[in-house]
Design a protein around this motif. Sequence first.
Motif, PDB file in Angstrom:
ATOM      1  N   ARG A 222      44.539  27.726 -35.587  1.00  0.00           N
ATOM      2  CA  ARG A 222      44.544  29.191 -35.612  1.00  0.00           C
ATOM      3  C   ARG A 222      45.835  29.682 -36.282  1.00  0.00           C
ATOM      4  O   ARG A 222      46.936  29.283 -35.889  1.00  0.00           O
ATOM      5  CB  ARG A 222      44.462  29.754 -34.191  1.00  0.00           C
ATOM      6  N   SER A 339      47.446  38.806 -30.605  1.00  0.00           N
ATOM      7  CA  SER A 339      48.265  38.231 -31.662  1.00  0.00           C
ATOM      8  C   SER A 339      48.745  39.371 -32.572  1.00  0.00           C
ATOM      9  O   SER A 339      49.356  40.310 -32.095  1.00  0.00           O
ATOM     10  CB  SER A 339      47.479  37.167 -32.430  1.00  0.00           C
ATOM     11  N   ASN A 395      45.782  31.834 -28.329  1.00  0.00           N
ATOM     12  CA  ASN A 395      44.721  32.688 -28.873  1.00  0.00           C
ATOM     13  C   ASN A 395      43.848  33.284 -27.774  1.00  0.00           C
ATOM     14  O   ASN A 395      42.797  33.852 -28.067  1.00  0.00           O
ATOM     15  CB  ASN A 395      43.850  31.899 -29.863  1.00  0.00           C
TER      16      ASN A 395
END
Length: 415
Positions: A222, A339, A395
């Motif tokens: 990610r 994020s 995440n």
Amino acid sequence: MELLKFSTAGSVDDGKSTLIGRLLYDTNSLTTDQIQAVEAASKRKGFDYLDLSLLTDGLSAEREQGITIDVAHIYFQTNQRKFIIADTPGHVEYTRNMVTGSSNSQLSIILIDARKGVIEQTHRHFFIANLLRIPEVVVCVNKMDLVDYSEDVFSNIRLEFLDFIKGFDSLHQRITFIAASSLKGDNIVNRTETMKWYEGPTLLEYLETVEVNQDINKSDARFPVQYVVRPHSKEHHDYRGYAGRVVSGSFAVGDEVTVLPSGLSSKIKQIVTFDGEFLQTEPSSSVTLLLENEIDVTRGNLIAKSENLPSAEKEFTAQICWMDTNASISGGKYIIQHSNNRVKAIIKNVDYIVNTSTLEKDTGRKWLKLNDIAEVQIKTASPLFFDSYERNKANGSFIIIDEGTKSTVAAGVIL
């Protein structure tokens, strides 16, 4: 050297500040000036010993009340490792401080006063460690000198603690019990003869040898894009790079990747860092990715390996800690920051508010007040690309921002 980040939590007067001071003092991590200042302050208080708690209680209110209010970060190292301590408050009214202070910890130290045993605040401290999926928990039974170093007292506290955690639906950590006295220095850094019956490690021995980085996800690649690099110079006229931090997994040159939310695909052409080019990244490394195709990528987008994409949902279940003095509003408009990405959202429903001391669930109240921890249903205006927090911490976590005031009102983990 490896770095271990750990947090400490304890109830009022459990000796947490003294424990941290003892760690620093006995590992020779203090300057001469610091030691002299503590000696002078201890004499002014009329003590015939060093009050090591003075090393960590930085706020005047903390020194006056003998409690920890704010989160302090303390750095030290030994020949084996570097350490960052997040000294978090234990009192119920500072639950939000403990959650934020512990959020990046790989290990949590929960202090218990040997005279008092397991109390309600101990329950809450472990609940938060479990909520945040901290993989290692050290239950440090402190002040053993005040119970004549009794093995029975230590054993009974251990059994009481283990009995409490049976009430959890799932547990996510290994638990280690250590018998100690921070004031006397027993089993903090040095092993003493006062508890010959204790066969476990000293606190420092455990901190120096416990496995680190075991909670880092190495399989789900990610990369949230923080910045698009376009120099517009003659030398780099067509340069287009995507800068950010690899929050989990790894990428290599030649990997096929997908950009979310657009769904466009390409392959990684180059991986550039301040130190030069690399063929592969590691988790937590800050890099700039260059792709083979010129596709639309902006800040807040997520780059992931095409073979393993995250979930894409507009509705999800989460556990959140409410951090604002203003109560939540049913159907109120908020912003989710996940994020580098921000989306509009509402708290669709409060499933329950948990009593962190008894584990009881209140399903009646549908609004949240300061320091509440609850399971909620969240609906977003556009899909969020996430993994569950249990699978991928980086995440699977987010914060909630009030759309009107722009204040951070909650932090959460996606279930």
